[in-house]
Every structure is written in C-alpha cells, then in structure tokens.
Design a protein around this motif. Structure first.
Motif, PDB file in Angstrom:
ATOM      1  N   CYS A 121       4.009  -4.856  -8.347  1.00  0.00           N
ATOM      2  CA  CYS A 121       3.167  -5.099  -7.253  1.00  0.00           C
ATOM      3  C   CYS A 121       1.718  -4.190  -7.553  1.00  0.00           C
ATOM      4  CB  CYS A 121       3.891  -4.454  -5.834  1.00  0.00           C
ATOM      5  SG  CYS A 121       4.607  -2.687  -6.254  1.00  0.00           S
ATOM      6  N   PHE A 122       0.795  -4.340  -6.736  1.00  0.00           N
ATOM      7  CA  PHE A 122      -0.212  -3.618  -6.777  1.00  0.00           C
ATOM      8  C   PHE A 122      -0.297  -2.808  -5.371  1.00  0.00           C
ATOM      9  CE2 PHE A 122      -2.273  -7.679  -8.736  1.00  0.00           C
ATOM     10  CZ  PHE A 122      -2.829  -7.021  -9.860  1.00  0.00           C
ATOM     11  N   LEU A 123      -0.805  -1.614  -5.653  1.00  0.00           N
ATOM     12  CA  LEU A 123      -0.649  -0.477  -4.768  1.00  0.00           C
ATOM     13  C   LEU A 123      -2.093   0.157  -4.365  1.00  0.00           C
ATOM     14  CD1 LEU A 123       2.379   0.625  -6.230  1.00  0.00           C
ATOM     15  CD2 LEU A 123       2.637   0.671  -3.974  1.00  0.00           C
ATOM     16  N   SER A 124      -2.528   0.402  -3.314  1.00  0.00           N
ATOM     17  CA  SER A 124      -3.656   1.243  -3.057  1.00  0.00           C
ATOM     18  C   SER A 124      -3.613   2.018  -1.814  1.00  0.00           C
ATOM     19  CB  SER A 124      -4.848  -0.079  -2.558  1.00  0.00           C
ATOM     20  OG  SER A 124      -5.895   0.892  -2.115  1.00  0.00           O
ATOM     21  N   LEU A 125      -4.311   3.071  -1.968  1.00  0.00           N
ATOM     22  CA  LEU A 125      -4.457   4.289  -1.147  1.00  0.00           C
ATOM     23  C   LEU A 125      -5.118   4.003   0.061  1.00  0.00           C
ATOM     24  CD1 LEU A 125      -4.208   7.456  -3.274  1.00  0.00           C
ATOM     25  CD2 LEU A 125      -2.339   6.267  -2.491  1.00  0.00           C
ATOM     26  N   GLU A 126      -5.772   2.799   0.190  1.00  0.00           N
ATOM     27  CA  GLU A 126      -6.530   2.372   1.225  1.00  0.00           C
ATOM     28  C   GLU A 126      -5.679   1.640   2.085  1.00  0.00           C
ATOM     29  OE1 GLU A 126     -10.246   0.437   0.134  1.00  0.00           O
ATOM     30  OE2 GLU A 126     -10.811   2.044  -1.231  1.00  0.00           O
ATOM     31  N   PRO A 127      -5.546   2.147   3.510  1.00  0.00           N
ATOM     32  CA  PRO A 127      -4.472   1.482   4.395  1.00  0.00           C
ATOM     33  C   PRO A 127      -5.107  -0.163   4.635  1.00  0.00           C
ATOM     34  CG  PRO A 127      -5.006   3.519   5.135  1.00  0.00           C
ATOM     35  CD  PRO A 127      -6.030   3.066   3.909  1.00  0.00           C
ATOM     36  N   SER A 128      -6.352  -0.435   4.475  1.00  0.00           N
ATOM     37  CA  SER A 128      -6.898  -1.677   4.918  1.00  0.00           C
ATOM     38  C   SER A 128      -7.214  -2.606   3.693  1.00  0.00           C
ATOM     39  CB  SER A 128      -8.086  -1.632   5.803  1.00  0.00           C
ATOM     40  OG  SER A 128      -9.264  -0.981   5.139  1.00  0.00           O
ATOM     41  N   ALA A 129      -6.958  -2.291   2.391  1.00  0.00           N
ATOM     42  CA  ALA A 129      -7.185  -2.822   1.150  1.00  0.00           C
ATOM     43  C   ALA A 129      -6.644  -4.332   1.222  1.00  0.00           C
ATOM     44  CB  ALA A 129      -6.541  -2.138   0.027  1.00  0.00           C
ATOM     45  N   ASP A 130      -7.635  -5.205   0.856  1.00  0.00           N
ATOM     46  CA  ASP A 130      -7.067  -6.582   0.649  1.00  0.00           C
ATOM     47  C   ASP A 130      -6.854  -7.111  -0.435  1.00  0.00           C
ATOM     48  OD1 ASP A 130      -9.586  -6.948  -0.102  1.00  0.00           O
ATOM     49  OD2 ASP A 130     -10.188  -8.104   1.240  1.00  0.00           O
ATOM     50  N   PHE A 131      -7.019  -6.106  -1.756  1.00  0.00           N
ATOM     51  CA  PHE A 131      -6.939  -6.462  -2.965  1.00  0.00           C
ATOM     52  C   PHE A 131      -7.690  -7.657  -3.592  1.00  0.00           C
ATOM     53  CE2 PHE A 131      -3.098  -4.806  -1.117  1.00  0.00           C
ATOM     54  CZ  PHE A 131      -2.789  -3.563  -1.997  1.00  0.00           C
ATOM     55  N   SER A 132      -9.076  -7.988  -3.000  1.00  0.00           N
ATOM     56  CA  SER A 132      -9.737  -9.067  -3.405  1.00  0.00           C
ATOM     57  C   SER A 132     -10.373  -8.633  -4.557  1.00  0.00           C
ATOM     58  CB  SER A 132     -10.518  -9.670  -2.236  1.00  0.00           C
ATOM     59  OG  SER A 132     -11.384  -8.515  -1.644  1.00  0.00           O
ATOM     60  N   ASP A 133     -10.815  -7.397  -4.578  1.00  0.00           N
ATOM     61  CA  ASP A 133     -11.470  -6.886  -5.690  1.00  0.00           C
ATOM     62  C   ASP A 133     -11.137  -6.197  -6.806  1.00  0.00           C
ATOM     63  OD1 ASP A 133     -10.689  -4.597  -4.418  1.00  0.00           O
ATOM     64  OD2 ASP A 133     -12.895  -3.487  -4.828  1.00  0.00           O
ATOM     65  N   ILE A 134      -9.803  -6.450  -7.124  1.00  0.00           N
ATOM     66  CA  ILE A 134      -8.919  -6.072  -8.234  1.00  0.00           C
ATOM     67  C   ILE A 134      -9.520  -6.588  -9.589  1.00  0.00           C
ATOM     68  CG2 ILE A 134      -6.866  -6.339  -9.658  1.00  0.00           C
ATOM     69  CD1 ILE A 134      -5.440  -6.346  -6.814  1.00  0.00           C
ATOM     70  N   ASN A 135      -9.684  -5.744 -10.470  1.00  0.00           N
ATOM     71  CA  ASN A 135     -10.240  -5.902 -11.789  1.00  0.00           C
ATOM     72  C   ASN A 135      -9.708  -5.159 -12.886  1.00  0.00           C
ATOM     73  OD1 ASN A 135     -12.379  -3.740 -12.349  1.00  0.00           O
ATOM     74  ND2 ASN A 135     -13.287  -4.862 -10.478  1.00  0.00           N
ATOM     75  N   THR A 193       7.556   9.298  -0.946  1.00  0.00           N
ATOM     76  CA  THR A 193       7.918  10.823  -1.046  1.00  0.00           C
ATOM     77  C   THR A 193       6.763  11.720  -1.007  1.00  0.00           C
ATOM     78  OG1 THR A 193       9.833   9.940  -2.589  1.00  0.00           O
ATOM     79  CG2 THR A 193       8.972  12.315  -2.636  1.00  0.00           C
ATOM     80  N   ARG A 194       5.901  11.385  -1.632  1.00  0.00           N
ATOM     81  CA  ARG A 194       4.357  12.084  -1.183  1.00  0.00           C
ATOM     82  C   ARG A 194       4.165  11.999   0.171  1.00  0.00           C
ATOM     83  NH1 ARG A 194       1.103  14.022  -5.291  1.00  0.00           N
ATOM     84  NH2 ARG A 194      -0.801  14.827  -4.470  1.00  0.00           N
ATOM     85  N   GLY A 195       4.289  10.956   0.964  1.00  0.00           N
ATOM     86  CA  GLY A 195       4.018  11.018   2.212  1.00  0.00           C
ATOM     87  C   GLY A 195       2.447  10.591   2.496  1.00  0.00           C
ATOM     88  N   VAL A 196       1.933   9.810   1.868  1.00  0.00           N
ATOM     89  CA  VAL A 196       0.582   9.201   1.995  1.00  0.00           C
ATOM     90  C   VAL A 196       0.700   7.811   2.510  1.00  0.00           C
ATOM     91  CG1 VAL A 196      -0.427  10.756   0.350  1.00  0.00           C
ATOM     92  CG2 VAL A 196       0.477   8.381  -0.454  1.00  0.00           C
ATOM     93  N   SER A 197      -0.355   7.378   2.938  1.00  0.00           N
ATOM     94  CA  SER A 197      -0.565   6.187   3.414  1.00  0.00           C
ATOM     95  C   SER A 197      -0.790   5.082   2.141  1.00  0.00           C
ATOM     96  CB  SER A 197      -1.581   6.010   4.455  1.00  0.00           C
ATOM     97  OG  SER A 197      -1.186   6.692   5.890  1.00  0.00           O
ATOM     98  N   PHE A 198      -0.345   3.956   2.163  1.00  0.00           N
ATOM     99  CA  PHE A 198      -0.696   3.086   1.009  1.00  0.00           C
ATOM    100  C   PHE A 198      -0.353   1.407   1.479  1.00  0.00           C
ATOM    101  CE2 PHE A 198       3.807   4.181   0.653  1.00  0.00           C
ATOM    102  CZ  PHE A 198       4.243   3.365   0.219  1.00  0.00           C
ATOM    103  N   THR A 199      -0.881   0.582   0.629  1.00  0.00           N
ATOM    104  CA  THR A 199      -0.859  -0.701   1.003  1.00  0.00           C
ATOM    105  C   THR A 199      -0.130  -1.404  -0.345  1.00  0.00           C
ATOM    106  OG1 THR A 199      -2.771  -0.402   2.446  1.00  0.00           O
ATOM    107  CG2 THR A 199      -1.969  -2.796   1.952  1.00  0.00           C
ATOM    108  N   VAL A 200       0.680  -2.518  -0.028  1.00  0.00           N
ATOM    109  CA  VAL A 200       1.401  -2.916  -1.200  1.00  0.00           C
ATOM    110  C   VAL A 200       1.178  -4.531  -1.053  1.00  0.00           C
ATOM    111  CG1 VAL A 200       3.688  -3.466  -2.378  1.00  0.00           C
ATOM    112  CG2 VAL A 200       3.364  -1.258  -1.009  1.00  0.00           C
TER     113      VAL A 200
END
Length: 296
Positions: A121-135, A193-200
């Motif tokens: 999977c791809f993971l981002s710490l940005e709650p609103s990430a749409d993953f459209s700019d992955i490179n 476990t770290r308790g941060v917000s993230f998007t999958v």
C-alpha cells in the motif's frame, strides 16, 4: 439341514465378531497413531506481518488441535537460509509455513495452500492525500525482508525509487523526508501505534505477501500433517488477530481498505533458484514488461 443351520448361524456370528474387532482395532490404531504423532512445524517469516507472531499463532492452533486429536504440534521459527540448509542435509520438519517466492524448497514439498496474506500500500501523513502526485522522487520504498517490494515499485511506475529497510523507510516518512511510503500492512500498524493521522491507498498491481503451508514429502506423519493444515485453513477468520488477511477476515479500522483486494499480478508459489535469480535480475533492471511476462 437341521445340523447345518446352527453351524451357519455360528459361522455368521463368528464373522460378525471378527469384523467388529477388526474395525475396533483399526479405529484404536488410528487414534493411537495420532496420539503418538509429534508434528514439527517450521515457520519462516519471509515478509513482515501485521502484529504478533505467526509462529505463536500456529502454536496456539497446534495446542487446540492437540486437545481434540491427541497429536502434539511443535512450532519453531527458522530463517529461509536455515530451512534450505537443513533440507539439503536431510533434516526435515513435517510442515513448512513460508512466504511466496521462497526458493529452493520446491522439490521437498507436496503442493501448497495459502493460509494468510498481507498487501502492499501507499501511505501518507496527509489526511487528505489523493496520491495523484506519487513519483519516484517523493516516495520511499520499504524493501521488506525476503519479499519483492522492488517488483511492487516497478508495477506502480516507481522504478528507481529509494529503498530502505523497514524501520528506516518508516522513519523517513515520519521525519517528512518523503511524502509517500510504499509499504505494507506492517507500516499501517507502525503508524497506528505512533498515534498519527495517515491515509492509505492499497496497491492492486502486484502482491507476493502470501504465507503458504505445505506438507514435507519426506514426512513420516503425512496424514496428521495434512489434518493440521486443514485445521489451520479452517481458522481463516482468526487471522485478523495477526493483522493479516484471508477471504474471511473482517477489519473495522484502517486495515478495512486492504480487505478483498484482487491484484493484477501475483506471486503465490515457491520458486526454483533459477527462477528466483531471474526475478531478482529483472527487478534490478527495472523492466516492467519482462516482469509482467515472468509473472503471467
């Protein structure tokens, strides 16, 4: 005739008694065989799990299996290298649990079944990430253990992306050095476990994170071994305790999005050493067409 009738009746009674005793002895023998059997199960962690130990999970199932059958199960964790070395030296378990793509064991086993799986999977710490700019420049890849994370990167158009050992890749995401992490279910649990917000975002192009189980050809306890494998497969719904998946697991957290993903290309089976070397070379070259042809 008056003499023959009692004789025939006596013979029939004797025959019935012999049949009953034979069946009783056979059933008792089968039970005794199970009670005397001690199954050796070797667990190879070819890829990171989710949470908990697969060896401990199998040992718990073995304890329950033993309680109902009288067949004792002993599970130990070994490395893939130790597995191959022992097999070559004639030291065999009864059952091997191993990751897809494990090489050099194909001639020692009788078929295989997948008893659980993970996923990329791809993971981002940005709650609103749409993953459209992955490179390849803004993504770090968790290179895993003995799995082929490089193949997942190539299939996602990220050939040449930086790769780090599991914890190192996760830290680089946390520190903001990269916007995205190409990881696995294990990274989901690290972030939880770290308790941060993230998007999958699940990766559907490729997967090799399959945990297989096989009876060893040289086992002298193939019957009980196959029974235990069927028992493992029958506990598919309990695999969620490991943070891993089957077709029957149900999640109500961030893992929910990873359920029931059907990947376009898969590697589910063990490999010969030649096939393994060929796959490694293709991944190193970054040739997506050769990779797809190999995985067809």
């Amino acid at each position: 005739m008056p003499i023959l009738k009692p004789l025939i009746c006596a013979l029939l009674c004797i025959s019935a008694i012999i049949t009953f005793l034979s069946l009783s002895i056979k059933n008792s023998g089968t039970k005794a065989d199970n009670e005397q059997a001690v199954l050796a199960v070797w667990q190879i962690d070819s890829f990171e799990g989710g949470k908990g130990s697969r060896a401990d999970f199998l040992q718990k199932l073995g304890k329950d299996f033993s309680a109902s059958t009288g067949c004792f199960v002993n599970v130990i964790s070994v490395s893939a290298d130790a597995l191959r070395m022992n097999l070559k030296e004639g030291v065999y378990p009864d059952i091997i649990s191993y990751g897809a793509g494990t090489y050099g064991i194909e001639s020692y086993i009788e078929g295989f079944s997948v008893w659980c799986r993970g996923g990329y999977c791809f993971l981002s710490l940005e709650p609103s990430a749409d993953f459209s700019d992955i490179n390849k420049d803004n993504t770090i890849v968790n290179k895993g253990k003995d799995n082929f994370a490089g193949a997942a990167a190539i299939m996602c158009g990220l050939s040449g992306a930086a790769m780090q050992k599991p914890t190192g890749a996760y830290v680089k995401l946390i520190n903001g050095e990269y916007k995205y992490l190409l990881g696995t279910q294990r990274d989901i649990y690290r972030l939880k476990t770290r308790g941060v917000s993230f998007t999958v975002k699940p990766i559907t192009q490729y997967n090799d994170l399959y945990q297989n189980v096989s009876v060893v050809s040289a086992s002298e306890r193939k019957g009980p071994a196959q029974e235990f494998i069927e028992y493992i497969l029958g506990k598919a719904d309990a695999v969620s305790k490991l943070g891993l998946m089957t077709d029957k697991t149900v999640f109500d957290d961030e893992m929910k999005i990873m359920q029931n993903i059907d990947c376009e290309y898969k590697l589910t089976s063990p490999m010969s050493m030649d096939a393994y070397d060929k796959l490694k070379n293709i991944i190193q070259s970054g040739d997506i067409n050769m990779l797809k042809n190999l995985l067809k």
